[in-house]
Every structure is written in C-alpha cells, then in structure tokens.
Motif scaffolding. Structure first.
Motif, PDB file in Angstrom:
ATOM      1  N   GLY A 134      86.489  56.054 -10.531  1.00  0.00           N
ATOM      2  CA  GLY A 134      85.451  55.032 -10.026  1.00  0.00           C
ATOM      3  C   GLY A 134      84.220  55.445  -9.924  1.00  0.00           C
ATOM      4  N   GLY A 135      83.412  54.405  -8.866  1.00  0.00           N
ATOM      5  CA  GLY A 135      82.038  54.912  -8.875  1.00  0.00           C
ATOM      6  C   GLY A 135      81.162  53.705  -9.146  1.00  0.00           C
ATOM      7  N   HIS A 136      81.362  52.677  -9.885  1.00  0.00           N
ATOM      8  CA  HIS A 136      80.560  51.824 -10.203  1.00  0.00           C
ATOM      9  C   HIS A 136      80.761  50.786  -8.828  1.00  0.00           C
ATOM     10  CE1 HIS A 136      78.959  52.861 -14.286  1.00  0.00           C
ATOM     11  NE2 HIS A 136      80.249  53.447 -14.588  1.00  0.00           N
ATOM     12  N   LEU A 137      79.748  49.929  -9.058  1.00  0.00           N
ATOM     13  CA  LEU A 137      79.660  48.806  -8.104  1.00  0.00           C
ATOM     14  C   LEU A 137      80.069  47.479  -8.770  1.00  0.00           C
ATOM     15  CD1 LEU A 137      76.159  49.741  -6.138  1.00  0.00           C
ATOM     16  CD2 LEU A 137      78.836  50.343  -5.520  1.00  0.00           C
ATOM     17  N   ASP A 138      80.176  47.450 -10.048  1.00  0.00           N
ATOM     18  CA  ASP A 138      80.397  46.475 -10.560  1.00  0.00           C
ATOM     19  C   ASP A 138      81.208  46.569 -11.925  1.00  0.00           C
ATOM     20  OD1 ASP A 138      80.509  43.522 -11.158  1.00  0.00           O
ATOM     21  OD2 ASP A 138      78.725  43.368 -11.306  1.00  0.00           O
ATOM     22  N   ASP A 139      81.807  45.758 -12.742  1.00  0.00           N
ATOM     23  CA  ASP A 139      82.855  46.062 -13.874  1.00  0.00           C
ATOM     24  C   ASP A 139      81.964  46.840 -14.948  1.00  0.00           C
ATOM     25  OD1 ASP A 139      84.528  44.246 -12.622  1.00  0.00           O
ATOM     26  OD2 ASP A 139      84.147  42.726 -13.920  1.00  0.00           O
ATOM     27  N   ILE A 140      83.003  47.708 -15.279  1.00  0.00           N
ATOM     28  CA  ILE A 140      82.685  48.465 -16.385  1.00  0.00           C
ATOM     29  C   ILE A 140      82.743  47.814 -17.714  1.00  0.00           C
ATOM     30  CG2 ILE A 140      83.047  50.878 -17.751  1.00  0.00           C
ATOM     31  CD1 ILE A 140      84.153  51.833 -15.132  1.00  0.00           C
ATOM     32  N   VAL A 141      81.694  47.967 -18.600  1.00  0.00           N
ATOM     33  CA  VAL A 141      81.661  47.177 -19.761  1.00  0.00           C
ATOM     34  C   VAL A 141      81.920  47.950 -21.033  1.00  0.00           C
ATOM     35  CG1 VAL A 141      80.494  45.109 -18.806  1.00  0.00           C
ATOM     36  CG2 VAL A 141      79.161  47.363 -19.932  1.00  0.00           C
ATOM     37  N   ASP A 142      81.398  49.362 -20.982  1.00  0.00           N
ATOM     38  CA  ASP A 142      81.611  50.219 -22.382  1.00  0.00           C
ATOM     39  C   ASP A 142      81.687  51.547 -21.898  1.00  0.00           C
ATOM     40  OD1 ASP A 142      81.662  50.472 -24.840  1.00  0.00           O
ATOM     41  OD2 ASP A 142      79.505  50.597 -25.407  1.00  0.00           O
ATOM     42  N   ILE A 143      82.468  52.373 -22.940  1.00  0.00           N
ATOM     43  CA  ILE A 143      82.704  53.729 -22.889  1.00  0.00           C
ATOM     44  C   ILE A 143      82.253  54.390 -24.051  1.00  0.00           C
ATOM     45  CG2 ILE A 143      84.702  55.261 -22.507  1.00  0.00           C
ATOM     46  CD1 ILE A 143      86.108  52.923 -21.671  1.00  0.00           C
ATOM     47  N   SER A 156      77.979  50.037 -16.562  1.00  0.00           N
ATOM     48  CA  SER A 156      78.446  48.969 -16.114  1.00  0.00           C
ATOM     49  C   SER A 156      77.637  47.678 -15.851  1.00  0.00           C
ATOM     50  CB  SER A 156      78.890  49.449 -14.566  1.00  0.00           C
ATOM     51  OG  SER A 156      79.057  48.655 -13.613  1.00  0.00           O
ATOM     52  N   LYS A 157      78.053  46.535 -15.459  1.00  0.00           N
ATOM     53  CA  LYS A 157      77.329  45.505 -15.221  1.00  0.00           C
ATOM     54  C   LYS A 157      76.033  45.568 -14.120  1.00  0.00           C
ATOM     55  CE  LYS A 157      80.125  41.624 -16.585  1.00  0.00           C
ATOM     56  NZ  LYS A 157      81.001  40.335 -15.879  1.00  0.00           N
ATOM     57  N   ASP A 158      76.359  46.787 -13.358  1.00  0.00           N
ATOM     58  CA  ASP A 158      75.408  47.093 -12.270  1.00  0.00           C
ATOM     59  C   ASP A 158      74.220  47.753 -12.653  1.00  0.00           C
ATOM     60  OD1 ASP A 158      76.365  49.478 -12.493  1.00  0.00           O
ATOM     61  OD2 ASP A 158      77.237  49.686 -10.445  1.00  0.00           O
ATOM     62  N   MET A 159      74.305  48.014 -13.893  1.00  0.00           N
ATOM     63  CA  MET A 159      73.218  48.480 -14.931  1.00  0.00           C
ATOM     64  C   MET A 159      72.965  50.012 -14.438  1.00  0.00           C
ATOM     65  SD  MET A 159      70.319  45.642 -14.588  1.00  0.00           S
ATOM     66  CE  MET A 159      69.282  45.828 -15.876  1.00  0.00           C
ATOM     67  N   THR A 160      74.214  50.819 -14.338  1.00  0.00           N
ATOM     68  CA  THR A 160      74.343  52.149 -14.072  1.00  0.00           C
ATOM     69  C   THR A 160      75.266  52.711 -15.119  1.00  0.00           C
ATOM     70  OG1 THR A 160      76.250  52.087 -12.584  1.00  0.00           O
ATOM     71  CG2 THR A 160      74.027  52.131 -11.666  1.00  0.00           C
ATOM     72  N   VAL A 161      74.708  54.078 -15.482  1.00  0.00           N
ATOM     73  CA  VAL A 161      75.483  54.878 -16.476  1.00  0.00           C
ATOM     74  C   VAL A 161      76.144  56.227 -15.605  1.00  0.00           C
ATOM     75  CG1 VAL A 161      75.627  56.325 -18.458  1.00  0.00           C
ATOM     76  CG2 VAL A 161      74.372  54.291 -18.458  1.00  0.00           C
ATOM     77  N   ARG A 162      77.586  56.411 -15.732  1.00  0.00           N
ATOM     78  CA  ARG A 162      77.860  57.477 -15.244  1.00  0.00           C
ATOM     79  C   ARG A 162      78.887  58.324 -15.844  1.00  0.00           C
ATOM     80  NH1 ARG A 162      77.350  56.885  -9.540  1.00  0.00           N
ATOM     81  NH2 ARG A 162      76.592  54.646  -8.852  1.00  0.00           N
TER      82      ARG A 162
END
Length: 162
Positions: A134-143, A156-162
């Motif tokens: 986990g770690g994103h605040l919104d849905d993950i869209v790509d891997i 993710s939709k929260d505009m972060t990359v982890r």
C-alpha cells in the motif's frame, strides 16, 4: 481505436506481442489478435464473464491474463488459446503486469498492489499470493517493472509514483 479494432471495441488495454507482429485487443468479452504483418484478425476462443478491461501478456508470449470489468480473470495459454486457470480478484482491476522474468504478477486492487507468484505447472497453474503493498492515497492506475524484475513502480490518481 474503434475504427481500427472493430465496432465492438469498448475500451480496455491493448497489448503488443513480444515480437511486435500482433496486437491484442479486448473485443467485448473475448480477445482479438490483429496480425499486423498478414493483415488478418482472429479471436481467441476463451470468453470472460463480462467485457474485458485489462490484458497482460508475459514477456515470453506464453501466458495471457485477461481481466473483465468486475475482476474475474482468466489465465490463458496464448499459444494454444486454452484456459489454464480462473481467479476472481473481487474488485475492479485497473492494471496488471508480468515481471520481465515471468516469475511475478503485479495486480492493482484499488489503493493496493498485490504481488502473486506466477502460475506454473508445478503449482497446478494456480495463483499463489505473495504480498500486498500500500501507500497511495487514491487508486493505482499503472504498474511498471524494472528490466531486472527486482523493482517496480506504481502510479496513482493522487499523482504520486511509488
């Protein structure tokens, strides 16, 4: 895309084969294979329960994961066109990717990422869960996987990359 892939294309991921000669596209609840060299279209026999949303072809071109809009999926032997295994992810899957060494499968489940051991003959073609991250605040869209298969990144939709 609907003009190129046919009138029944209603979205979903498209995937090139490793040799780049064919394009896989969801067509309703089935998968069409467009041969870009010969200019022919064929449809794989297996059918999902609902319209296909996500396709993931392994880097060796042998295993194809087809996930419908409700999370039900088929593991297909792409060479023979036969179903090896079925699994229900129980949520909407936005993305799925095989690792480059075809040892792992990463699947998005909302804000979480699930890692699965790749199904093999020794396991009876069954999926074996490994870890949920986990770690994103919104849905993950790509891997995206690193070429070494040691690292992966999610967006993710929260505009972060982890």
């Amino acid at each position: 895309f609907a003009n190129l892939l046919g009138g029944t294309y209603q979205g979903g991921t498209v995937q090139f084969t490793p040799d780049g000669n064919s394009l896989l596209s969801p067509t309703g609840n089935r998968i069409s294979v467009v041969d870009l060299v010969q200019g022919r279209v064929s449809t794989l026999p297996p059918e999902n329960r609902r319209d296909v949303a996500v396709l993931a072809l392994s880097s060796d071109g042998r295993l194809l994961l087809s996930v419908d809009r409700e999370g039900h999926s088929l593991l297909i032997n792409f060479i023979r066109g036969s179903v090896l295994c079925r699994i229900n992810f129980k949520v909407v899957v936005r993305s799925a990717r095989w690792s480059p060494d075809v040892e792992w499968l990463a699947v998005t489940k909302g804000r979480r990422l699930q890692l699965w051991r790749a199904p093999r003959l020794e396991l009876g073609w069954q999926f074996v869960p490994h870890r949920t991250l986990g770690g994103h605040l919104d849905d993950i869209v790509d891997i995206a996987w690193a070429p070494s298969s040691l690292f992966l990144a999610t967006s993710s939709k929260d505009m972060t990359v982890r």
